[in-house]
Design a protein around this motif. Structure first.
Motif, PDB file in Angstrom:
ATOM      1  N   LEU A  56       0.827  -1.241  -0.100  1.00 55.99           N
ATOM      2  CA  LEU A  56      -0.056  -0.007  -0.109  1.00 55.99           C
ATOM      3  C   LEU A  56       0.941   1.197   0.136  1.00 55.99           C
ATOM      4  CD1 LEU A  56      -2.947   1.298   0.221  1.00 55.99           C
ATOM      5  CD2 LEU A  56      -2.594   0.959   2.812  1.00 55.99           C
ATOM      6  N   SER A  57       0.912   1.957  -0.950  1.00 58.49           N
ATOM      7  CA  SER A  57       1.892   2.992  -1.186  1.00 58.49           C
ATOM      8  C   SER A  57       1.189   4.212  -1.922  1.00 58.49           C
ATOM      9  CB  SER A  57       3.032   2.638  -2.135  1.00 58.49           C
ATOM     10  OG  SER A  57       2.834   2.351  -3.511  1.00 58.49           O
ATOM     11  N   GLY A  58       1.635   5.381  -1.480  1.00 61.07           N
ATOM     12  CA  GLY A  58       1.113   6.731  -2.173  1.00 61.07           C
ATOM     13  C   GLY A  58       1.846   7.857  -1.616  1.00 61.07           C
ATOM     14  N   HIS A  59       1.084   8.998  -1.957  1.00 56.34           N
ATOM     15  CA  HIS A  59       1.781  10.135  -1.452  1.00 56.34           C
ATOM     16  C   HIS A  59       1.137  11.171  -0.604  1.00 56.34           C
ATOM     17  CE1 HIS A  59       4.767   9.581  -4.470  1.00 56.34           C
ATOM     18  NE2 HIS A  59       3.963   9.554  -5.524  1.00 56.34           N
ATOM     19  N   ARG A  60       1.452  11.779   0.527  1.00 56.33           N
ATOM     20  CA  ARG A  60       0.499  12.585   1.374  1.00 56.33           C
ATOM     21  C   ARG A  60       0.702  14.112   0.873  1.00 56.33           C
ATOM     22  NH1 ARG A  60       0.714   9.748   6.892  1.00 56.33           N
ATOM     23  NH2 ARG A  60       0.958  11.982   7.502  1.00 56.33           N
ATOM     24  N   TYR A  61      -0.312  14.890   0.729  1.00 58.90           N
ATOM     25  CA  TYR A  61      -0.097  16.138   0.530  1.00 58.90           C
ATOM     26  C   TYR A  61      -1.091  17.210   1.002  1.00 58.90           C
ATOM     27  CZ  TYR A  61      -3.630  14.975  -3.166  1.00 58.90           C
ATOM     28  OH  TYR A  61      -4.593  14.330  -3.657  1.00 58.90           O
ATOM     29  N   LEU A  62      -0.921  18.357   1.049  1.00 58.25           N
ATOM     30  CA  LEU A  62      -1.641  19.347   1.820  1.00 58.25           C
ATOM     31  C   LEU A  62      -2.563  19.799   0.671  1.00 58.25           C
ATOM     32  CD1 LEU A  62       0.696  21.481   3.707  1.00 58.25           C
ATOM     33  CD2 LEU A  62      -0.684  19.750   4.784  1.00 58.25           C
ATOM     34  N   ASP A  63      -3.555  20.708   1.100  1.00 58.90           N
ATOM     35  CA  ASP A  63      -4.715  21.165   0.108  1.00 58.90           C
ATOM     36  C   ASP A  63      -3.862  21.828  -0.895  1.00 58.90           C
ATOM     37  OD1 ASP A  63      -6.722  19.839   1.598  1.00 58.90           O
ATOM     38  OD2 ASP A  63      -7.201  21.860   2.881  1.00 58.90           O
ATOM     39  N   ASN A  64      -2.928  22.478  -0.750  1.00 56.93           N
ATOM     40  CA  ASN A  64      -2.218  23.519  -1.759  1.00 56.93           C
ATOM     41  C   ASN A  64      -1.468  22.644  -2.653  1.00 56.93           C
ATOM     42  OD1 ASN A  64       0.031  22.921  -0.238  1.00 56.93           O
ATOM     43  ND2 ASN A  64       0.504  25.104   0.609  1.00 56.93           N
ATOM     44  N   GLY A  65      -1.330  21.225  -2.664  1.00 51.70           N
ATOM     45  CA  GLY A  65      -0.453  20.375  -3.046  1.00 51.70           C
ATOM     46  C   GLY A  65       0.679  20.090  -2.977  1.00 51.70           C
ATOM     47  N   ALA A  66       1.317  20.826  -1.461  1.00 54.90           N
ATOM     48  CA  ALA A  66       2.687  20.506  -1.216  1.00 54.90           C
ATOM     49  C   ALA A  66       2.574  18.986  -0.416  1.00 54.90           C
ATOM     50  CB  ALA A  66       2.829  21.561  -0.192  1.00 54.90           C
ATOM     51  N   VAL A  67       3.646  18.162  -1.182  1.00 52.33           N
ATOM     52  CA  VAL A  67       3.927  17.000  -0.613  1.00 52.33           C
ATOM     53  C   VAL A  67       4.474  17.090   0.736  1.00 52.33           C
ATOM     54  CG1 VAL A  67       4.943  14.621  -0.988  1.00 52.33           C
ATOM     55  CG2 VAL A  67       4.089  15.990  -3.008  1.00 52.33           C
ATOM     56  N   ILE A  68       3.722  16.266   1.647  1.00 58.89           N
ATOM     57  CA  ILE A  68       4.390  16.158   2.969  1.00 58.89           C
ATOM     58  C   ILE A  68       4.894  14.713   3.546  1.00 58.89           C
ATOM     59  CG2 ILE A  68       3.162  18.179   3.869  1.00 58.89           C
ATOM     60  CD1 ILE A  68       1.173  16.207   5.196  1.00 58.89           C
ATOM     61  N   GLY A  69       5.079  13.889   2.597  1.00 59.16           N
ATOM     62  CA  GLY A  69       5.527  12.598   2.652  1.00 59.16           C
ATOM     63  C   GLY A  69       5.076  11.561   1.727  1.00 59.16           C
ATOM     64  N   ASN A  70       5.535  10.511   2.072  1.00 61.07           N
ATOM     65  CA  ASN A  70       5.040   9.380   1.099  1.00 61.07           C
ATOM     66  C   ASN A  70       4.667   8.197   2.340  1.00 61.07           C
ATOM     67  OD1 ASN A  70       5.764  10.323  -1.792  1.00 61.07           O
ATOM     68  ND2 ASN A  70       7.533  10.819  -0.436  1.00 61.07           N
ATOM     69  N   VAL A  71       3.898   7.298   1.568  1.00 65.99           N
ATOM     70  CA  VAL A  71       3.588   5.907   2.622  1.00 65.99           C
ATOM     71  C   VAL A  71       3.969   4.610   1.666  1.00 65.99           C
ATOM     72  CG1 VAL A  71       1.569   4.741   3.293  1.00 65.99           C
ATOM     73  CG2 VAL A  71       1.347   7.061   3.210  1.00 65.99           C
ATOM     74  N   LEU A  72       4.664   3.923   2.423  1.00 65.31           N
ATOM     75  CA  LEU A  72       4.909   2.423   1.984  1.00 65.31           C
ATOM     76  C   LEU A  72       4.736   1.382   3.031  1.00 65.31           C
ATOM     77  CD1 LEU A  72       5.634   0.443  -0.298  1.00 65.31           C
ATOM     78  CD2 LEU A  72       8.113   0.949   0.354  1.00 65.31           C
ATOM     79  N   HIS A  73       3.355   0.862   3.026  1.00 67.32           N
ATOM     80  CA  HIS A  73       3.037  -0.132   4.209  1.00 67.32           C
ATOM     81  C   HIS A  73       3.076  -1.446   3.307  1.00 67.32           C
ATOM     82  CE1 HIS A  73       2.252   2.930   6.648  1.00 67.32           C
ATOM     83  NE2 HIS A  73       0.913   3.094   6.494  1.00 67.32           N
ATOM     84  N   GLN A  74       3.774  -2.501   3.880  1.00 62.74           N
ATOM     85  CA  GLN A  74       3.762  -3.902   3.037  1.00 62.74           C
ATOM     86  C   GLN A  74       3.346  -4.745   4.163  1.00 62.74           C
ATOM     87  OE1 GLN A  74       7.430  -3.987   0.357  1.00 62.74           O
ATOM     88  NE2 GLN A  74       8.174  -2.585   2.079  1.00 62.74           N
ATOM     89  N   PHE A  75       2.853  -5.913   3.664  1.00 61.99           N
ATOM     90  CA  PHE A  75       2.241  -6.935   4.439  1.00 61.99           C
ATOM     91  C   PHE A  75       2.483  -8.286   3.890  1.00 61.99           C
ATOM     92  CE2 PHE A  75      -0.428  -3.232   4.910  1.00 61.99           C
ATOM     93  CZ  PHE A  75      -0.403  -2.935   6.267  1.00 61.99           C
TER      94      PHE A  75
END
Length: 139
Positions: A56-75
């Motif tokens: 499960l992966s993706g990008h975390r971003y604010l309302d203004n589009g600024a990326v504040i991090g990324n996700v990578l969860h693996q199971f």
């Protein structure tokens, strides 16, 4: 989603199953989105484990589009449950206090989700301690 972690204030999915979230990040109540997509950053690619079949992966971003991090969860499934490797990537400038707070938040929410699922499935088991350390900031 909300009841698993007291610092979750809102978690809703859109029609593409991306999430809108309001939660505490350190001392800040923060609103952000998670757009799920295949792992495509260098650090996500570096941290992929072949023996973890569910990702499960993706990008975390604010309302203004600024990326504040990324996700990578693996199971990976195993007899009687599963193993998880949970990663949230934050910019290197994020203070250690926020990183530690979010490490603890991940432990609480995933422990509670797993416990609730085990209660519903009749297995009544608690998850075991992670075998690998939670990821450090890489971006």
């Amino acid at each position: 989603m909300l009841s698993a972690q007291p610092e979750h204030h809102l978690v809703v999915s859109d029609e593409k199953v991306n999430e809108r979230v309001i939660e505490n990040l350190g001392e800040y109540i923060t609103r952000f989105q998670i757009e799920f997509q295949p792992p495509n950053t260098p650090w996500q690619q570096r941290d992929l484990y072949d023996d973890f079949s569910i990702k499960l992966s993706g990008h975390r971003y604010l309302d203004n589009g600024a990326v504040i991090g990324n996700v990578l969860h693996q199971f990976r499934p195993r007899a009687g449950g599963f193993d998880a490797n949970l990663c949230i990537y934050y910019p290197a400038s994020v203070p250690e206090e926020l990183l530690e707070q979010h490490r603890q938040q991940l432990v609480v929410e995933f422990t509670n989700w797993t416990y609730c699922e085990s209660m519903h499935s009749g297995q009544h088991t608690l998850p075991t301690r992670p075998k690998r350390p939670l990821c450090e900031p890489s971006c």
